[in-house]
Design an enzyme around this catalytic site. Structure first.
Site, PDB file in Angstrom:
ATOM      1  N   ASP A  55      -0.286 -10.708  -0.141  1.00  0.00           N
ATOM      2  CA  ASP A  55      -0.036 -10.705  -1.583  1.00  0.00           C
ATOM      3  C   ASP A  55       1.024 -11.710  -1.991  1.00  0.00           C
ATOM      4  OD1 ASP A  55      -1.750  -8.960  -2.709  1.00  0.00           O
ATOM      5  OD2 ASP A  55      -0.437  -7.207  -2.546  1.00  0.00           O
ATOM      6  N   TYR A 113       2.874  -5.634  11.044  1.00  0.00           N
ATOM      7  CA  TYR A 113       3.680  -6.047   9.894  1.00  0.00           C
ATOM      8  C   TYR A 113       5.097  -5.500  10.035  1.00  0.00           C
ATOM      9  CZ  TYR A 113      -0.339  -7.501   7.012  1.00  0.00           C
ATOM     10  OH  TYR A 113      -1.441  -8.129   6.508  1.00  0.00           O
TER      11      TYR A 113
END
Lengths: 250, 250
Positions: A55, A113
């Site tokens: 994003d 992540y």
């Protein structure tokens, strides 16, 4: 001969509207900037496929990107040769030849992540684009204990943004832990894949655990409820970095 | 009544041509941006004195800045009140009233700086503005041992840029150490003051020690030589952060 080449790419996402190219060409995306640089270097139009659609404001150290290219440059020399063509916030760190039917997203086995929270007493402008700021002191041990509730195969509907368009909301979390490094609290999570905003909602929920508002059992119940309203806020994008994507060959 | 107020200020120096205001007003400096914000907040022209004239690209977590101001805002409320007026890369973290003859530079007892080297196998675009990149693996223990040669009161002429304009090149280093944190090698140095570019030349010299090219005795000899040509290169500004400035009251 056309070869399919898998690149490992790092970028600072601060100045981009996310990875994915937009139909509006005035919107700066990592993919757009990346394809521009590739096209200049290879002197032909190059398009690419990224493994993860990060994003806006999200960073990557281990994004994986596939291109199909006919080049005389030896594959191991590609990173050094390509980097001078890249903007300073995008770096190619590795290149290998893969099978012609390899897909960076579908063939992925696991992704890791990190979500970084700056938890110092004072605001730190140096890390403002690379962490979420939380002034309330977080108990990283409580967070680590609570985080274990995410482990395993679960329906993570409660941790998906309404925009999520995946067919199934079942995902497997292989590992998750929370530790403190000086003023940073760092959540590291590895899974077979993540729903839209899933890690940021998990981070927002774990921040509640760090404040002592909820615990392991509460998170178990939130997962079971499959109701997004029961989970925490979606933490900001700046704290999130894609660390690694694994395939069966590495 | 006019009060002299000492502010503790953090900033990301990436977008500024250093701390010090320039006669050319088109040149963006931290002091310039800071005085603009102060003037807007206090609705009167405010000038300030910084304790350290950090260079272009150098960062600060503990810069100290003095202003003389007549205000009804309680001093402990000033940081929170001021910050909305600041650009996002400058943060005021503390404010105290000091004596009217206090000077942030002359009254300083010691200053601590950190110099960060990114020493990972791959380039990391996320830290490009906050560290110096070195791909050659550095031995942080060799660097730490060699660094001790700087300790004590020495004539640091060999570690001053030719632009240095200080009356004396004698300075005292109270403490210096080098450690590794994951892919970072971090030099932390505390002294009574530093010559122009001194820490960046020390860092460039310690990088040579980390590569095994020179050791503790070589650095002793470089100091004794008082010859800039014998020391290492001036390492880049991005790795440098002003951490703390101490006065007799804290």
């Amino acid at each position: 001969m056309l070869n399919r080449i898998l690149l490992t790419v790092a970028y600072d996402g601060s100045n981009y509207f996310g990875w994915q190219k937009q139909s509006n060409k005035n919107i700066q995306t990592v993919q757009g900037a990346f394809e521009n640089a590739l096209s200049k270097f290879f002197k032909t139009d190059v398009t690419c496929i990224g493994a993860s659609r990060t994003d806006r404001g999200v960073h990557a150290l281990g994004q994986r990107v596939v291109i199909d290219i006919d080049t005389t440059v030896p594959v191991d020399k590609i990173p050094l040769a390509l980097n001078p063509f890249m903007p300073e916030d995008i770096v190619v760190n590795n290149a290998v030849i893969v099978k012609s039917d390899f897909h960076p997203r579908y063939d992925c086995i696991k992704k890791t992540y990190q979500y970084k929270i700056y938890n110092g007493k004072f605001r730190n402008p140096i890390f403002r684009k690379y962490s979420e700021y939380c002034s309330f002191y977080l108990d990283e041990n409580k967070m680590d204990t609570a985080a274990k509730a995410f482990k395993g195969t679960n329906d993570f509907k409660a941790f998906a943004a309404s925009k999520n368009s995946s067919k199934t909301t079942v995902r497997t979390i292989f590992d998750i832990h929370v530790k403190r490094e000086y003023d940073f609290v760092i959540i590291t999570v590895t899974g077979d894949g993540f729903l839209y905003n899933m890690i940021r909602i998990m981070a927002g929920t774990l921040i509640m655990a760090g404040k002592g508002q909820i615990d392991y059992n509460d998170i178990k119940n939130i997962i079971e409820s499959k109701n997004r309203n029961n989970a925490g806020k979606t933490a900001g994008p700046n704290g999130l970095t894609l660390i690694e994507i694994k395939y069966d060959f590495g």
